[in-house]
Design a protein around this motif. Sequence first.
Motif, PDB file in Angstrom:
ATOM      1  N   MET A 122       0.910  -0.877   0.072  1.00  0.00           N
ATOM      2  CA  MET A 122      -0.371   0.243   0.602  1.00  0.00           C
ATOM      3  C   MET A 122       1.185   1.246  -0.679  1.00  0.00           C
ATOM      4  SD  MET A 122      -2.622   1.278   2.414  1.00  0.00           S
ATOM      5  CE  MET A 122      -1.972   2.618   3.899  1.00  0.00           C
ATOM      6  N   GLU A 123       1.712   1.239   0.852  1.00  0.00           N
ATOM      7  CA  GLU A 123       2.712   2.346   1.016  1.00  0.00           C
ATOM      8  C   GLU A 123       3.220   2.320  -0.153  1.00  0.00           C
ATOM      9  OE1 GLU A 123       4.673   4.887   3.371  1.00  0.00           O
ATOM     10  OE2 GLU A 123       3.144   3.983   4.139  1.00  0.00           O
ATOM     11  N   SER A 124       3.890   2.058  -0.663  1.00  0.00           N
ATOM     12  CA  SER A 124       4.788   1.657  -2.467  1.00  0.00           C
ATOM     13  C   SER A 124       3.377   2.935  -3.423  1.00  0.00           C
ATOM     14  CB  SER A 124       5.207   0.616  -2.906  1.00  0.00           C
ATOM     15  OG  SER A 124       4.249  -0.697  -3.127  1.00  0.00           O
ATOM     16  N   ILE A 125       2.195   2.086  -3.538  1.00  0.00           N
ATOM     17  CA  ILE A 125       1.120   2.970  -4.607  1.00  0.00           C
ATOM     18  C   ILE A 125       0.682   3.985  -4.349  1.00  0.00           C
ATOM     19  CG2 ILE A 125      -0.430   1.883  -3.195  1.00  0.00           C
ATOM     20  CD1 ILE A 125      -0.253   2.374  -6.893  1.00  0.00           C
ATOM     21  N   TYR A 126       1.539   4.498  -3.214  1.00  0.00           N
ATOM     22  CA  TYR A 126       0.350   5.872  -2.723  1.00  0.00           C
ATOM     23  C   TYR A 126       2.324   6.565  -3.069  1.00  0.00           C
ATOM     24  CZ  TYR A 126       0.327   9.612   0.989  1.00  0.00           C
ATOM     25  OH  TYR A 126       0.239  10.208   1.725  1.00  0.00           O
ATOM     26  N   LYS A 127       3.432   5.903  -2.410  1.00  0.00           N
ATOM     27  CA  LYS A 127       4.235   6.404  -2.953  1.00  0.00           C
ATOM     28  C   LYS A 127       4.474   6.926  -4.278  1.00  0.00           C
ATOM     29  CE  LYS A 127       9.573   6.835  -1.565  1.00  0.00           C
ATOM     30  NZ  LYS A 127       9.331   6.819  -3.210  1.00  0.00           N
ATOM     31  N   ALA A 128       4.099   5.632  -5.218  1.00  0.00           N
ATOM     32  CA  ALA A 128       4.336   6.302  -6.506  1.00  0.00           C
ATOM     33  C   ALA A 128       3.693   6.886  -7.004  1.00  0.00           C
ATOM     34  CB  ALA A 128       3.781   4.819  -7.239  1.00  0.00           C
ATOM     35  N   LEU A 129       2.633   7.280  -6.598  1.00  0.00           N
ATOM     36  CA  LEU A 129       1.443   8.490  -6.920  1.00  0.00           C
ATOM     37  C   LEU A 129       1.917   9.258  -7.417  1.00  0.00           C
ATOM     38  CD1 LEU A 129      -2.055   7.451  -6.101  1.00  0.00           C
ATOM     39  CD2 LEU A 129      -0.971   6.507  -8.151  1.00  0.00           C
ATOM     40  N   LEU A 130       2.850  10.338  -6.308  1.00  0.00           N
ATOM     41  CA  LEU A 130       3.061  11.067  -5.859  1.00  0.00           C
ATOM     42  C   LEU A 130       5.016  11.606  -7.027  1.00  0.00           C
ATOM     43  CD1 LEU A 130       2.974  11.409  -2.259  1.00  0.00           C
ATOM     44  CD2 LEU A 130       2.046  12.989  -3.546  1.00  0.00           C
ATOM     45  N   ASP A 131       5.334  10.571  -6.869  1.00  0.00           N
ATOM     46  CA  ASP A 131       7.045  10.434  -8.249  1.00  0.00           C
ATOM     47  C   ASP A 131       6.480  10.994  -9.195  1.00  0.00           C
ATOM     48  OD1 ASP A 131       8.190   9.511  -5.404  1.00  0.00           O
ATOM     49  OD2 ASP A 131       8.262   7.769  -6.010  1.00  0.00           O
ATOM     50  N   GLY A 132       5.157   9.824  -9.457  1.00  0.00           N
ATOM     51  CA  GLY A 132       4.459  10.333 -10.488  1.00  0.00           C
ATOM     52  C   GLY A 132       4.219  11.341 -11.468  1.00  0.00           C
ATOM     53  N   ASN A 133       3.669  12.725 -10.477  1.00  0.00           N
ATOM     54  CA  ASN A 133       3.226  13.544 -10.334  1.00  0.00           C
ATOM     55  C   ASN A 133       4.592  14.811 -10.322  1.00  0.00           C
ATOM     56  OD1 ASN A 133       2.687  15.868  -8.020  1.00  0.00           O
ATOM     57  ND2 ASN A 133       1.487  15.786 -10.254  1.00  0.00           N
ATOM     58  N   ARG A 134       5.298  13.465 -10.102  1.00  0.00           N
ATOM     59  CA  ARG A 134       6.042  15.030 -10.067  1.00  0.00           C
ATOM     60  C   ARG A 134       6.898  15.282 -11.448  1.00  0.00           C
ATOM     61  NH1 ARG A 134       8.057  13.135  -4.678  1.00  0.00           N
ATOM     62  NH2 ARG A 134       6.628  14.600  -3.538  1.00  0.00           N
ATOM     63  N   LYS A 135       7.725  13.120 -12.064  1.00  0.00           N
ATOM     64  CA  LYS A 135       7.634  13.109 -12.947  1.00  0.00           C
ATOM     65  C   LYS A 135       6.733  14.079 -14.674  1.00  0.00           C
ATOM     66  CE  LYS A 135       9.532   8.809 -15.359  1.00  0.00           C
ATOM     67  NZ  LYS A 135       8.628   8.218 -16.143  1.00  0.00           N
ATOM     68  N   TRP A 136       5.579  13.733 -14.055  1.00  0.00           N
ATOM     69  CA  TRP A 136       4.551  13.836 -15.107  1.00  0.00           C
ATOM     70  C   TRP A 136       4.999  16.123 -15.057  1.00  0.00           C
ATOM     71  CZ3 TRP A 136       0.279  17.351 -14.032  1.00  0.00           C
ATOM     72  CH2 TRP A 136      -0.615  17.666 -15.769  1.00  0.00           C
ATOM     73  N   VAL A 137       5.595  16.268 -14.627  1.00  0.00           N
ATOM     74  CA  VAL A 137       5.528  17.753 -14.034  1.00  0.00           C
ATOM     75  C   VAL A 137       6.574  18.310 -14.652  1.00  0.00           C
ATOM     76  CG1 VAL A 137       5.205  20.014 -12.526  1.00  0.00           C
ATOM     77  CG2 VAL A 137       4.223  18.242 -12.118  1.00  0.00           C
ATOM     78  N   GLN A 138       7.383  17.536 -14.360  1.00  0.00           N
ATOM     79  CA  GLN A 138       8.916  17.762 -15.356  1.00  0.00           C
ATOM     80  C   GLN A 138       8.703  17.472 -16.644  1.00  0.00           C
ATOM     81  OE1 GLN A 138      11.274  14.996 -13.896  1.00  0.00           O
ATOM     82  NE2 GLN A 138      13.645  16.665 -13.485  1.00  0.00           N
ATOM     83  N   GLU A 139       8.095  16.373 -17.425  1.00  0.00           N
ATOM     84  CA  GLU A 139       7.428  16.408 -18.349  1.00  0.00           C
ATOM     85  C   GLU A 139       7.271  17.064 -19.370  1.00  0.00           C
ATOM     86  OE1 GLU A 139       8.247  11.195 -18.535  1.00  0.00           O
ATOM     87  OE2 GLU A 139       5.981  12.340 -18.562  1.00  0.00           O
ATOM     88  N   ARG A 140       6.294  17.495 -18.583  1.00  0.00           N
ATOM     89  CA  ARG A 140       5.664  18.369 -19.211  1.00  0.00           C
ATOM     90  C   ARG A 140       6.071  20.160 -18.984  1.00  0.00           C
ATOM     91  NH1 ARG A 140       0.436  17.890 -21.242  1.00  0.00           N
ATOM     92  NH2 ARG A 140      -0.285  15.962 -20.694  1.00  0.00           N
ATOM     93  N   LEU A 141       6.838  20.429 -18.656  1.00  0.00           N
ATOM     94  CA  LEU A 141       7.516  21.647 -18.079  1.00  0.00           C
ATOM     95  C   LEU A 141       8.495  21.450 -18.995  1.00  0.00           C
ATOM     96  CD1 LEU A 141       8.072  22.297 -14.221  1.00  0.00           C
ATOM     97  CD2 LEU A 141       6.428  23.708 -16.040  1.00  0.00           C
ATOM     98  N   GLU A 142       9.263  20.489 -19.955  1.00  0.00           N
ATOM     99  CA  GLU A 142      10.870  20.260 -20.420  1.00  0.00           C
ATOM    100  C   GLU A 142       9.686  20.393 -21.911  1.00  0.00           C
ATOM    101  OE1 GLU A 142      11.698  16.435 -19.882  1.00  0.00           O
ATOM    102  OE2 GLU A 142      12.936  17.190 -17.814  1.00  0.00           O
TER     103      GLU A 142
END
Length: 224
Positions: free
Chosen positions: A1-21
């Motif tokens: 449970m912990e890992s999917i929870y953290k994966a969502l936040l990591d995924g968000n930061r990655k998505w933001v980074q890709e958009r900004l690039e």
Amino acid sequence: MESIYKALLDGNRKWVQERLEHDPEYFNNLAKAQRPEVLWIGCADSRVPANQITGTNPGDIFVHRNIANLVVHTDMNMLSVLDYAVNILEVKHVIVCGHYGCGGVFAAMQNQQFGIIDNWLRVIKDVYRLHAEELDAITDMEKRFDRFVELNVIEQVLDLSKTSIIQNSWNRRNYPAIHGWVVSLKTGLIKDLNVSLGSSDSLPDIYRVSVNSQPRVHSVANTQ
Ligand code: CO
């Protein structure tokens, strides 16, 4: 449970980074305003996210989702979303999108109790009763289920057209067009059921609301 929870936040930061690039001004522009031309009423099922399956982006679609993509006239959530989308955002299209293999529709074909959700699913049983002759004649249970999913979408499109929100908007600006779609989980492809409506012409008379019969709030106040 912990890992999917953290994966969502990591995924968000990655998505933001890709958009900004791709576009440094992406979020500055997104934050200014939304002007979606489409309201999507879909199933809450995790496999049918409106943007991903239509290849669209944030800002393109105003979304309402519930179990089995229902248009229930006492649902304040749905009514508020519909009113805002039609009268404030002035969307051009409202799409009811169901999906084959819908657990809500399948449950409505059964007699088993599931709990509170039974009250929600009862609306789908009404769809079955309306089309019992056609559905009962389909002996292949998978095909009957598929057709039930389609008929459920068609009835929700009709239910949309029965609302004063849609009818008043049709009278005022001839929009929105309302449509019924079903997506296949097996192929990912959307089937247009070709039941689009853009006016109340084909609506049975009993469901029509008169343009002049809207509540006259001021006259009521004056009589007090
Ligand atoms: Co579903």
